[in-house]
Write a protein that holds these residues in place. Structure first.
Motif, PDB file in Angstrom:
ATOM      1  N   ALA A  20       0.839  -1.210   0.000  1.00  0.00           N
ATOM      2  CA  ALA A  20       0.000   0.000   0.000  1.00  0.00           C
ATOM      3  C   ALA A  20       0.869   1.254   0.000  1.00  0.00           C
ATOM      4  O   ALA A  20       1.804   1.376   0.788  1.00  0.00           O
ATOM      5  CB  ALA A  20      -0.896  -0.005   1.227  1.00  0.00           C
ATOM      6  N   HIS A 146      -5.813  -2.204   7.696  1.00  0.00           N
ATOM      7  CA  HIS A 146      -4.567  -1.528   8.088  1.00  0.00           C
ATOM      8  C   HIS A 146      -4.475  -1.444   9.612  1.00  0.00           C
ATOM      9  O   HIS A 146      -5.141  -0.630  10.246  1.00  0.00           O
ATOM     10  CB  HIS A 146      -4.565  -0.120   7.479  1.00  0.00           C
ATOM     11  CG  HIS A 146      -3.217   0.552   7.477  1.00  0.00           C
ATOM     12  ND1 HIS A 146      -2.093   0.018   8.064  1.00  0.00           N
ATOM     13  CD2 HIS A 146      -2.816   1.747   6.941  1.00  0.00           C
ATOM     14  CE1 HIS A 146      -1.070   0.847   7.894  1.00  0.00           C
ATOM     15  NE2 HIS A 146      -1.488   1.897   7.220  1.00  0.00           N
ATOM     16  N   SER A 232       4.942  -5.372   8.967  1.00  0.00           N
ATOM     17  CA  SER A 232       5.624  -4.080   8.838  1.00  0.00           C
ATOM     18  C   SER A 232       6.019  -3.629  10.243  1.00  0.00           C
ATOM     19  O   SER A 232       6.296  -4.462  11.106  1.00  0.00           O
ATOM     20  CB  SER A 232       4.678  -3.077   8.148  1.00  0.00           C
ATOM     21  OG  SER A 232       5.328  -1.852   7.924  1.00  0.00           O
ATOM     22  N   GLY A 270      12.282  -2.503   2.850  1.00  0.00           N
ATOM     23  CA  GLY A 270      13.683  -2.536   2.457  1.00  0.00           C
ATOM     24  C   GLY A 270      14.076  -3.715   1.598  1.00  0.00           C
ATOM     25  O   GLY A 270      15.240  -4.142   1.650  1.00  0.00           O
ATOM     26  N   PRO A 294      10.550   0.896  -4.167  1.00  0.00           N
ATOM     27  CA  PRO A 294      11.126   0.478  -5.457  1.00  0.00           C
ATOM     28  C   PRO A 294      10.137   0.612  -6.613  1.00  0.00           C
ATOM     29  O   PRO A 294      10.548   0.819  -7.761  1.00  0.00           O
ATOM     30  CB  PRO A 294      11.497  -0.998  -5.217  1.00  0.00           C
ATOM     31  CG  PRO A 294      11.752  -1.064  -3.750  1.00  0.00           C
ATOM     32  CD  PRO A 294      10.735  -0.136  -3.141  1.00  0.00           C
TER      33      PRO A 294
HETATM   34  C1  LIG Z   1       5.030   7.679  -0.208  1.00  0.00           C
HETATM   35  C2  LIG Z   1       4.673   6.509   0.649  1.00  0.00           C
HETATM   36  C3  LIG Z   1       3.349   6.285   0.982  1.00  0.00           C
HETATM   37  C4  LIG Z   1       3.003   5.178   1.765  1.00  0.00           C
HETATM   38  N1  LIG Z   1       1.669   4.930   2.010  1.00  0.00           N
HETATM   39  C5  LIG Z   1       1.323   3.818   2.719  1.00  0.00           C
HETATM   40  C6  LIG Z   1      -0.051   3.465   2.863  1.00  0.00           C
HETATM   41  O1  LIG Z   1      -0.960   4.089   2.301  1.00  0.00           O
HETATM   42  N2  LIG Z   1      -0.347   2.388   3.633  1.00  0.00           N
HETATM   43  C7  LIG Z   1       0.629   1.622   4.209  1.00  0.00           C
HETATM   44  O2  LIG Z   1       0.310   0.641   4.899  1.00  0.00           O
HETATM   45  N3  LIG Z   1       1.937   1.908   4.054  1.00  0.00           N
HETATM   46  C8  LIG Z   1       2.304   2.966   3.301  1.00  0.00           C
HETATM   47  N4  LIG Z   1       3.617   3.230   3.069  1.00  0.00           N
HETATM   48  C9  LIG Z   1       4.626   2.293   3.614  1.00  0.00           C
HETATM   49  C10 LIG Z   1       4.949   1.218   2.577  1.00  0.00           C
HETATM   50  O3  LIG Z   1       3.826   0.417   2.258  1.00  0.00           O
HETATM   51  C11 LIG Z   1       6.064   0.263   3.065  1.00  0.00           C
HETATM   52  O4  LIG Z   1       5.541  -0.432   4.187  1.00  0.00           O
HETATM   53  C12 LIG Z   1       7.354   0.977   3.440  1.00  0.00           C
HETATM   54  O5  LIG Z   1       7.658   2.052   2.566  1.00  0.00           O
HETATM   55  C13 LIG Z   1       8.542   0.027   3.444  1.00  0.00           C
HETATM   56  O6  LIG Z   1       8.663  -0.655   2.215  1.00  0.00           O
HETATM   57  P1  LIG Z   1       9.714  -0.211   1.065  1.00  0.00           P
HETATM   58  O7  LIG Z   1      11.079  -0.274   1.662  1.00  0.00           O
HETATM   59  O8  LIG Z   1       9.486  -1.222  -0.008  1.00  0.00           O
HETATM   60  O9  LIG Z   1       9.357   1.169   0.669  1.00  0.00           O
HETATM   61  C14 LIG Z   1       3.995   4.306   2.254  1.00  0.00           C
HETATM   62  C15 LIG Z   1       5.327   4.531   1.909  1.00  0.00           C
HETATM   63  C16 LIG Z   1       5.673   5.598   1.099  1.00  0.00           C
HETATM   64  C17 LIG Z   1       7.107   5.781   0.696  1.00  0.00           C
END
Ligand SMILES: Cc1cc2nc3c(=O)[nH]c(=O)nc-3n(C[C@H](O)[C@H](O)[C@H](O)COP(=O)(O)O)c2cc1C
Ligand code: SF4
Length: 352
Positions: A20, A146, A232, A270, A294
């Motif tokens: 998300a 969530h 998470s 990550g 990513p």
């Molecule tokens: C711009 C942005 C918006 C995000 N919005 C949400 C969201 O709507 N709901 C959610 O559960 N996590 C949200 N996240 C967190 C991501 O889903 C993810 O858990 C977190 O960025 C770590 O993963 P990554 O390293 O692949 O970015 C958001 C992250 C970013 C960068």
């Protein structure tokens, strides 16, 4: 990583999930338009096996964040049906992430779990179940509840926030009751929907959920009937992670979780390189790999991994996308040209 997988009524062409990601793109009433459709079309074409929407509020008066998508009103269903159709056109199932940022009374006052009446708690439960029914009407394959990142439900289940002495507080089971009742309510109303929960592996808050508390919560959610759990944590988007540096930071918890519960576990946080992702699949019992930044950097990352064009994402985890227009990667154009952000860019990002 690229073999089809079935779980909880879904068939995925691979194990990569779009986690998300709030795009801050909806109108105040939750309406969406071409900008949102463009993002989801690009994501679906980019090769993910499953897409999860950015957080979608179950309440019309929830003003915790700007540009939130919403499913609080039947009138919104056709707009979301169009988004679902675009994703399905690429053979990708899609879940709506149902969330409540904060609980606001009719008079506009925000109330924390301790101050809510039981009637208000039941109203929140109804909001989630009704929003899930709208998600089903729009064609979504499932919903993700969530329960992470200190959104309302995540605060409710946290002993650092919930000090209630009634059946909705004072024990892990009672604090989790609201979420379990939501899960059972959705299952009863829409038996075919896949129900996922996104949880904090750790609140990283004094007196909050630690890993043991998070495992207990997940056991209760599994008993309540969730089909999958995404692991998470607060402080979800750790800065500075790169391929080979600090990857998969919630993997130790996810490994414990996968050994504890009988539902598929997704890991987010990550994941940047093929090597780290494959290691997670091989060594932890985690079944799905969830990506956010990513895919902001390059929605076609899954296709490029599969074809061998790339072995890692060049996202530098600077988090500048949290404050950019529509939360786009600030290196979007560079990404399309296949360039890697350089150090100067990173310095600029961190200053922002
Ligand atoms: C711009 C942005 C918006 C995000 N919005 C949400 C969201 O709507 N709901 C959610 O559960 N996590 C949200 N996240 C967190 C991501 O889903 C993810 O858990 C977190 O960025 C770590 O993963 P990554 O390293 O692949 O970015 C958001 C992250 C970013 C960068
Ligand atoms: S702005 Fe781009 S490089 Fe920086 S974290 Fe976001 S997606 Fe990654």
């Amino acid at each position: 990583m690229f073999e089809p997988v079935e779980m909880g009524g879904l068939r995925l062409k691979n194990r990569l999930v779009r986690s998300a990601t709030w795009e801050a793109i909806a109108a105040p009433d939750g309406g969406i338009d071409e900008a949102a459709y463009g993002i989801y079309d690009e994501l679906a074409r980019g090769g993910v096996g499953l897409a999860i929407t950015g957080f979608t509020s179950v309440a019309g008066n929830d003003r915790s964040f700007g540009g939130m998508m919403r499913l609080h009103d039947d009138a919104l269903v056709p707009q979301y049906a169009k988004l679902v159709d675009m994703v399905h056109a690429q053979g990708v199932p899609v879940l709506a992430q149902l969330a409540l940022g904060g609980f606001y009374r009719e008079d506009g006052r925000r109330v924390e779990p301790d101050g809510m009446t039981v009637g208000e708690i039941r109203r929140v439960e109804r909001w989630f179940v009704d929003a899930a029914a709208r998600a089903k009407a729009a064609g979504f394959d499932g919903v993700q509840v969530h329960v992470a990142h200190f959104f309302f439900l995540s605060r409710f289940v946290s002993p650092a926030v919930n000090h209630r002495a009634d059946e909705y507080g004072s024990s892990a089971e009672n604090r989790a009751r609201i979420v379990c009742e939501i899960v059972r309510g959705i299952r009863e109303r829409e038996p075919e929907l896949h129900i996922c929960a996104k949880v904090n592996s750790n609140d990283f808050t004094p007196g909050g959920l630690d890993e043991e508390g998070a495992l207990e919560l997940c056991r209760l959610l599994a008993d309540a009937g969730v089909d999958s759990i995404e692991a998470s944590g607060n402080g979800t988007s750790v800065a500075g992670v790169r391929a080979g540096r600090g990857e998969a930071y919630f993997a130790p918890f996810a490994k414990r979780l996968a050994a504890e519960v009988d539902v598929p576990v997704m890991l987010v946080g990550g994941l940047r390189s093929r090597e780290a992702m494959q290691r997670v699949l091989d060594e932890t019992g985690v079944e799905l790999l969830s990506l956010s930044r990513p895919l902001l950097f390059d929605p076609a990352f899954p296709n490029k991994l599969q074809s061998g064009e790339l072995d890692e994402s060049a996202c530098i985890s600077c988090n500048a996308c949290y404050s950019s227009h529509q939360h786009r990667c600030v290196f979007g154009k560079a990404a399309k040209r296949g360039q890697t952000p350089n150090c100067q860019m990173e310095v600029t990002c961190q200053q922002n």
